[in-house]
Motif scaffolding. Sequence first.
Motif, short mmCIF file in Angstrom:
data_model
loop_
_atom_site.label_atom_id
_atom_site.label_comp_id
_atom_site.label_asym_id
_atom_site.label_seq_id
_atom_site.Cartn_x
_atom_site.Cartn_y
_atom_site.Cartn_z
N UNK A 193 0.75 -1.22 -0.30
CA UNK A 193 0.18 0.13 -0.07
C UNK A 193 1.04 1.90 -0.12
N UNK A 194 2.05 1.55 1.20
CA UNK A 194 2.61 2.72 0.77
C UNK A 194 3.57 2.37 -0.43
N UNK A 195 3.92 2.07 -1.18
CA UNK A 195 4.53 1.30 -2.42
C UNK A 195 3.02 2.37 -3.86
N UNK A 198 2.81 5.89 -2.67
CA UNK A 198 4.22 6.80 -3.04
C UNK A 198 3.67 7.04 -4.88
N UNK A 199 3.89 6.24 -5.61
CA UNK A 199 3.27 6.11 -7.03
C UNK A 199 2.37 6.78 -7.40
N UNK A 211 -1.84 14.41 -4.38
CA UNK A 211 -0.65 14.60 -3.42
C UNK A 211 -1.16 13.97 -2.37
N UNK A 212 -1.95 13.57 -2.28
CA UNK A 212 -2.84 13.11 -0.55
C UNK A 212 -2.41 11.81 -0.51
N UNK A 216 -0.63 6.96 2.49
CA UNK A 216 -0.48 5.65 2.41
C UNK A 216 1.21 5.11 2.91
N UNK A 217 2.43 6.49 2.02
CA UNK A 217 3.84 5.95 2.75
C UNK A 217 4.37 6.31 3.84
N UNK A 218 3.18 6.94 5.18
CA UNK A 218 3.80 7.87 5.95
C UNK A 218 3.99 6.28 7.29
N UNK A 219 5.12 6.40 7.48
CA UNK A 219 5.01 4.88 8.82
C UNK A 219 5.46 5.94 10.14
#
Length: 405
Positions: A193-195, A198-199, A211-212, A216-219
């Motif tokens: 999900x993070x990748x 980012x895409x 951009x929102x 999903x990439x924030x941990x």
Amino acid sequence: MIALLIEEEDPLLRLGAVHVITMAYCGTGDNGAIRKLLHLAVSDVKDDVRRAAVTGLGFILLRSPEQVPRMVELLSESFNPHVRVGAALALGIACAGSGSKPAIAILEPMLKDSVDFVVEGASIALAFILIQQNETYEPKVAEVRKRFATIIETKNSEGVSKFGAAIAQGIIDAGGRNVTIGLTTNDGQLNAPACAGMLVFTQFWYWFPLAHFLSLSFTPTALIAINKNLKAPNLDVTCVSRKALYTYPPNVEQPVVQAPTKIATAVLSTTKARRGKKSVADEPMSARSEEAEPVRESESMDVDDVDTKSAQKKARKAGSDSFAVSNIARLLPFQEKHMKWPAGARYVPVKQGRISGVLVVKDTMPGEPEDLVQSMLPDDLVGEEESVDVAMPEPFEYPFDADSA
């Protein structure tokens, strides 16, 4: 399928092929996929395809970020600005949160590029790399933050450059500086999900609300230890390093607006000369003959004892070698290798080798009472939240006839 899409005349289909390669080989470091993207980056006639191909290198090599600066160094100096911005994003994605000095060295000159969207991409990439970094760990942080503020405040800056600097400021301080960009899990597995987020974020080029998806990439970067009852006990873990390397960056200070001061009235030199002659003429002769002796004031200096200062310096140095991290605390990814679980501790992690995230710990003294972390919420507020019963909405019929009319 990929081979057919790459040969299509429609650039949108070729762009889709690039994204398919990027996601299919994300984090694998596959040489065949890298060769295909590099070929498209230098040979395709469509700028969008070339930019996406260079950006995809960052996804494929995200598990070996040290290879990316050397691979895209020449691409970052390309005559084509779309290739340059793709190289910047590839560096940011692959080296996110690492503080990579080679990547920073490539991106810094790009902040002064003559093309506005290259400055935008370089700003975002630097924010990716410097997220959760402070000035003690990486001295370039203060300079980069100042550069972001300068781009935003400069009236003559292009709107695209300002947008990139604004997004970069939000990324570098994301989540109250308590999150990082985690394209892989703590176990080294790919975070799909993070990748994907980012895409989709990189598509803000076409529609900025995308951009929102970066969220999903924030941990979260934290240490949260819980027992078998899902309660957080009070415990300490030792960090064998300097505490100053992992503190929060200083808050941005707002400039103090000073009240306007009254400008003194200008006095002409001729007027001053006339007044001086008049005062000398009116002064008695006896007063003029007396000479005033200058008074010298002695300045006092506080001299510290040399032995005391050296002893304090030694004590500070000895105390900065390690410090304790309490349960439920901020724990940075590059701090984990310096963490050490204390020997003989009451609580030990069930899964060995893990030191961050949500840890289930085992109590080695189950018969003794536990000291738990107290909630910061008032008891009455918690009781109110549990007792709130929301009523169901009243039934209604939608007036479809009004829409047709």
